[in-house]
Write a protein that holds these residues in place. Structure first.
Motif, short mmCIF file in Angstrom:
data_model
loop_
_atom_site.label_atom_id
_atom_site.label_comp_id
_atom_site.label_asym_id
_atom_site.label_seq_id
_atom_site.Cartn_x
_atom_site.Cartn_y
_atom_site.Cartn_z
N LEU A 5 0.83 -1.20 0.00
CA LEU A 5 0.00 0.00 0.00
C LEU A 5 0.86 1.25 0.00
CD1 LEU A 5 -2.89 1.11 0.13
CD2 LEU A 5 -2.70 1.05 2.63
N ALA A 6 1.95 1.23 0.77
CA ALA A 6 2.84 2.40 0.82
C ALA A 6 3.49 2.68 -0.53
CB ALA A 6 3.92 2.18 1.89
N LEU A 7 3.95 1.64 -1.21
CA LEU A 7 4.57 1.84 -2.53
C LEU A 7 3.57 2.40 -3.53
CD1 LEU A 7 6.71 -1.43 -2.87
CD2 LEU A 7 7.56 0.89 -2.47
N ALA A 8 2.35 1.86 -3.53
CA ALA A 8 1.34 2.32 -4.48
C ALA A 8 0.95 3.77 -4.22
CB ALA A 8 0.11 1.41 -4.42
N LEU A 9 0.68 4.11 -2.96
CA LEU A 9 0.21 5.45 -2.65
C LEU A 9 1.29 6.50 -2.84
CD1 LEU A 9 -2.03 4.85 0.51
CD2 LEU A 9 -2.73 5.17 -1.88
N THR A 10 2.52 6.22 -2.42
CA THR A 10 3.58 7.22 -2.57
C THR A 10 3.94 7.44 -4.04
OG1 THR A 10 5.24 5.47 -2.17
CG2 THR A 10 4.57 6.83 -0.29
N HIS A 11 3.94 6.36 -4.84
CA HIS A 11 4.24 6.53 -6.26
C HIS A 11 3.16 7.38 -6.93
CE1 HIS A 11 6.15 5.34 -10.07
NE2 HIS A 11 4.92 5.33 -10.55
N CYS A 12 1.90 7.09 -6.63
CA CYS A 12 0.82 7.87 -7.23
C CYS A 12 0.80 9.31 -6.70
CB CYS A 12 -0.52 7.19 -6.97
SG CYS A 12 -0.73 5.65 -7.90
N LEU A 13 1.14 9.50 -5.43
CA LEU A 13 1.22 10.86 -4.89
C LEU A 13 2.27 11.68 -5.63
CD1 LEU A 13 0.56 13.04 -2.79
CD2 LEU A 13 2.23 11.96 -1.27
N ALA A 14 3.42 11.05 -5.91
CA ALA A 14 4.46 11.75 -6.66
C ALA A 14 3.97 12.16 -8.04
CB ALA A 14 5.70 10.86 -6.78
N LEU A 15 3.17 11.31 -8.68
CA LEU A 15 2.66 11.64 -10.01
C LEU A 15 1.59 12.71 -9.95
CD1 LEU A 15 2.43 8.09 -11.63
CD2 LEU A 15 4.27 9.77 -11.78
N VAL A 16 0.81 12.76 -8.87
CA VAL A 16 -0.16 13.84 -8.70
C VAL A 16 0.57 15.17 -8.53
CG1 VAL A 16 -1.93 14.78 -7.16
CG2 VAL A 16 -1.98 12.36 -7.78
N ILE A 17 1.68 15.15 -7.83
CA ILE A 17 2.45 16.38 -7.63
C ILE A 17 3.07 16.84 -8.95
CG2 ILE A 17 4.48 17.37 -6.49
CD1 ILE A 17 3.90 15.49 -4.15
N ILE A 18 3.60 15.89 -9.74
CA ILE A 18 4.28 16.28 -10.97
C ILE A 18 3.33 16.08 -12.16
CG2 ILE A 18 6.64 16.09 -10.19
CD1 ILE A 18 6.72 13.23 -11.17
N TRP A 19 3.51 15.02 -12.93
CA TRP A 19 2.73 14.86 -14.16
C TRP A 19 2.65 13.37 -14.50
CZ3 TRP A 19 -0.49 17.58 -16.97
CH2 TRP A 19 -0.75 17.23 -18.28
N PRO A 20 1.44 12.79 -14.56
CA PRO A 20 1.34 11.34 -14.76
C PRO A 20 1.11 10.91 -16.21
CG PRO A 20 -0.76 12.20 -14.03
CD PRO A 20 0.16 13.39 -14.16
N ASN A 21 0.90 11.85 -17.14
CA ASN A 21 0.46 11.48 -18.49
C ASN A 21 1.64 11.49 -19.46
OD1 ASN A 21 -0.92 10.97 -20.81
ND2 ASN A 21 -1.90 12.97 -20.96
N SER A 22 2.22 10.34 -19.70
CA SER A 22 3.31 10.20 -20.66
C SER A 22 3.24 8.79 -21.22
CB SER A 22 4.67 10.44 -19.99
OG SER A 22 5.72 10.22 -20.89
N TYR A 23 3.19 8.66 -22.56
CA TYR A 23 2.96 7.34 -23.17
C TYR A 23 1.71 6.71 -22.55
CZ TYR A 23 7.59 7.31 -25.40
OH TYR A 23 8.69 7.61 -26.16
N TYR A 24 0.64 7.47 -22.50
CA TYR A 24 -0.62 7.03 -21.90
C TYR A 24 -0.38 6.74 -20.42
CZ TYR A 24 -5.31 4.93 -21.91
OH TYR A 24 -6.63 4.64 -21.66
N TYR A 25 -0.59 5.50 -19.95
CA TYR A 25 -0.48 5.23 -18.51
C TYR A 25 0.86 4.66 -18.11
CZ TYR A 25 -4.99 6.55 -16.68
OH TYR A 25 -6.05 7.27 -16.23
N ARG A 26 1.88 4.92 -18.92
CA ARG A 26 3.21 4.36 -18.66
C ARG A 26 3.71 4.68 -17.25
NH1 ARG A 26 8.18 8.03 -20.77
NH2 ARG A 26 9.63 7.47 -19.13
N MET A 27 3.57 5.91 -16.78
CA MET A 27 4.17 6.30 -15.50
C MET A 27 3.39 5.76 -14.30
SD MET A 27 5.30 10.21 -16.44
CE MET A 27 6.41 10.37 -15.05
N VAL A 28 2.11 5.45 -14.49
CA VAL A 28 1.28 4.96 -13.38
C VAL A 28 1.42 3.45 -13.22
CG1 VAL A 28 -1.05 4.98 -12.41
CG2 VAL A 28 -0.31 6.83 -13.92
#
Length: 490
Positions: free
Chosen positions: A418-441
């Motif tokens: 849960l920690a890995l999933a939430l922190t990774h997604c939090l980082a993408l909310v802060i920066i930018w998650p849309n690159s090569y469609y859902y590649r970064m998520v």
């Protein structure tokens, strides 16, 4: 163009594809296609038929998985095979079945030319990897030691890609195949890490039925750093699982090193470090917690010093993070900004980013909400109308995750997931998650899937260790589930 038959036509293509100014445009203007079709017969026929039947194939593989799972449940109910073998079989079967279309495509494409356009991330990574193999481990890009540029992209993936080429050959498709096999390894690692209980078999089948595994293999067809992060997350969870079974300081060293590798793979992993270390190292005595954290922190620090050491010898400056970090933050946080105008030092430092954000807080907050909607599975918040209204596999994982509020998690594997999933997604909310469609998520979906598997296992067993909310719900749940609590916790 058949790469095995040398011809004037092939020679002309090689010349046109040299890295000269406007090379991509000249290839287009001469009438050459940027998509090559293999000349082989049967593999190409199968590939095209599978491409035409992508949805039916996915449905059929899902049904086949459910049928095989039913047979496994019946066998386990009779006492054999052991549940651990059942998990392994489900993980391996799902991996092979979902990977089959991509493996057939690889068979048909492995001898084809691959055109990479300037500006594509995977073209950049491939260029770095070939420079490492052909010239120097310092990745000098033709410069002399001390005069090269610091790391700009994520630093570890070019070395991983160079290793894949060393093991599998020069072909880009060989590296793609190696990444597909690494995804199979990641799934099997997760299957063997889960506790031995039938509830986790049910959880695996339920989560895999969301279709998220297909997205892992689809990502594997690109030479992008998220593929390595997916494998690192799986290895990290496997290490945490081993630590739960038999605590040892050597496993803490391994976990710390894997966190360091995660940081070198994607800088966003930094957000997960304090949370993961707290979960893994926590003990009844504060002194024991500190000692465990120190044991894990030493290898982590040693691993991440790779970046400043390389930058010092290659560029003459011990820059500790990729130089794209600050400009990327600036462009992601400041509305209507561009890389060309993003400051790189001084004013482009973190202070400059903060000052720019404070000038228009409303627009920055609105962008964060759009990023959040995208990360939750609504791609049109950041993309055009040519994308689906929802990204179903990701949305289904998020809809299942809050059901974890019904139980009191004790497993460190579940909490770290849960920690890995939430922190990774939090980082993408802060920066930018849309690159090569859902590649970064996509990397976050692996630990999120593991968390959901734990949730389904608890529901399957009738919430043996409920939270306050779960205990209220369990009052209406028939049967005494408390007998399986120890099994569910592994």
């Amino acid at each position: 163009v058949d790469i095995h038959s040398l011809s004037a036509q092939q020679l002309r293509i090689v010349i046109d594809a040299q890295p000269v100014s406007q090379a991509a445009l000249s290839v287009t203007s001469t009438g050459l296609s940027l998509t090559t079709t293999p000349g082989s017969g049967l593999p190409d026929f199968l590939r095209r038929k599978l491409a035409d039947l992508e949805l039916p194939v996915e449905v059929a593989t899902g049904l086949l998985t459910l049928c095989s799972a039913g047979a496994l449940f019946r066998a386990i109910g009779r006492g054999r095979p052991p549940i651990r073998y059942g998990k392994l079989a489900v993980g391996a079967a799902v991996s092979v079945m979902y990977a089959a279309p991509y493996l057939v495509e690889w068979v048909s494409q492995h001898a084809s030319l691959v055109f990479m356009l300037p500006g594509d991330d995977w073209r950049t990574y491939e260029g770095y990897a070939r420079d490492i193999r052909e010239h120097s481990l310092l990745m000098l890009q033709g410069a002399t030691p001390g005069h090269a540029v610091p790391f700009y992209f994520q630093p570890l993936y070019p070395y991983w890609l160079a290793l894949l080429h060393t093991l599998a050959g020069e072909s880009v498709q060989a590296a793609v195949l190696a990444q597909q096999l690494a995804i199979v390894v990641a799934i099997v690692l997760i299957a063997t890490t889960l506790p031995d209980h039938r509830g986790y078999l049910a959880g695996m089948l339920f989560v895999f039925a969301t279709g998220i595994v297909v997205e892992w293999f689809r990502l594997g067809t690109f030479l992008l750093s998220e593929n390595l992060l997916l494998l690192v997350f799986a290895a990290l969870l496997a290490g945490v699982g081993q630590l739960e079974r038999r605590p040892a300081y050597l496993l803490l060293v391994l976990i710390g090193a894997l966190l360091g590798v995660g940081i070198l793979t994607r800088t966003t992993t930094w957000l997960a470090v304090p949370v993961v270390l707290w979960i893994v190292c926590r003990a009844a005595k504060p002194s024991v917690t500190v000692r465990r954290a120190a044991v894990a922190a030493v290898p982590l620090i040693l691993v991440i010093t790779f970046v400043p050491i390389r930058n010092y010898f290659a560029a003459g400056s011990a820059t500790p993070v990729p130089t794209s970090t600050t400009p990327y933050l600036y462009v992601a946080l400041v509305p209507e900004s561009h890389y060309d105008t993003a400051p790189t030092s001084g004013e482009a430092g973190i202070g400059g980013v903060v000052r720019a954000v404070l000038k228009q807080p409303g627009a920055v907050a609105r962008q964060r909400l759009l990023n959040l909607a995208y990360v939750l599975g609504f791609p049109r918040s950041l993309s055009h109308d040519d994308v689906p209204l929802i990204f179903a596999p990701l949305l289904l994982l998020w809809l299942l995750a809050p059901l974890g509020l019904l139980w009191r998690p004790r497993s460190k594997v579940a909490l770290v997931s849960l920690a890995l999933a939430l922190t990774h997604c939090l980082a993408l909310v802060i920066i930018w998650p849309n690159s090569y469609y859902y590649r970064m998520v996509i990397p976050a979906t692996l630990p999120l899937a593991v968390w959901d598997i734990f949730v389904v296992a608890q529901l399957f067993a009738g919430l043996p260790e409920p939270s306050w909310l779960g205990s209220r719900l369990r009052q209406r749940w028939p049967g005494p589930p408390s007998q399986v609590a120890a099994q569910l916790d592994g």
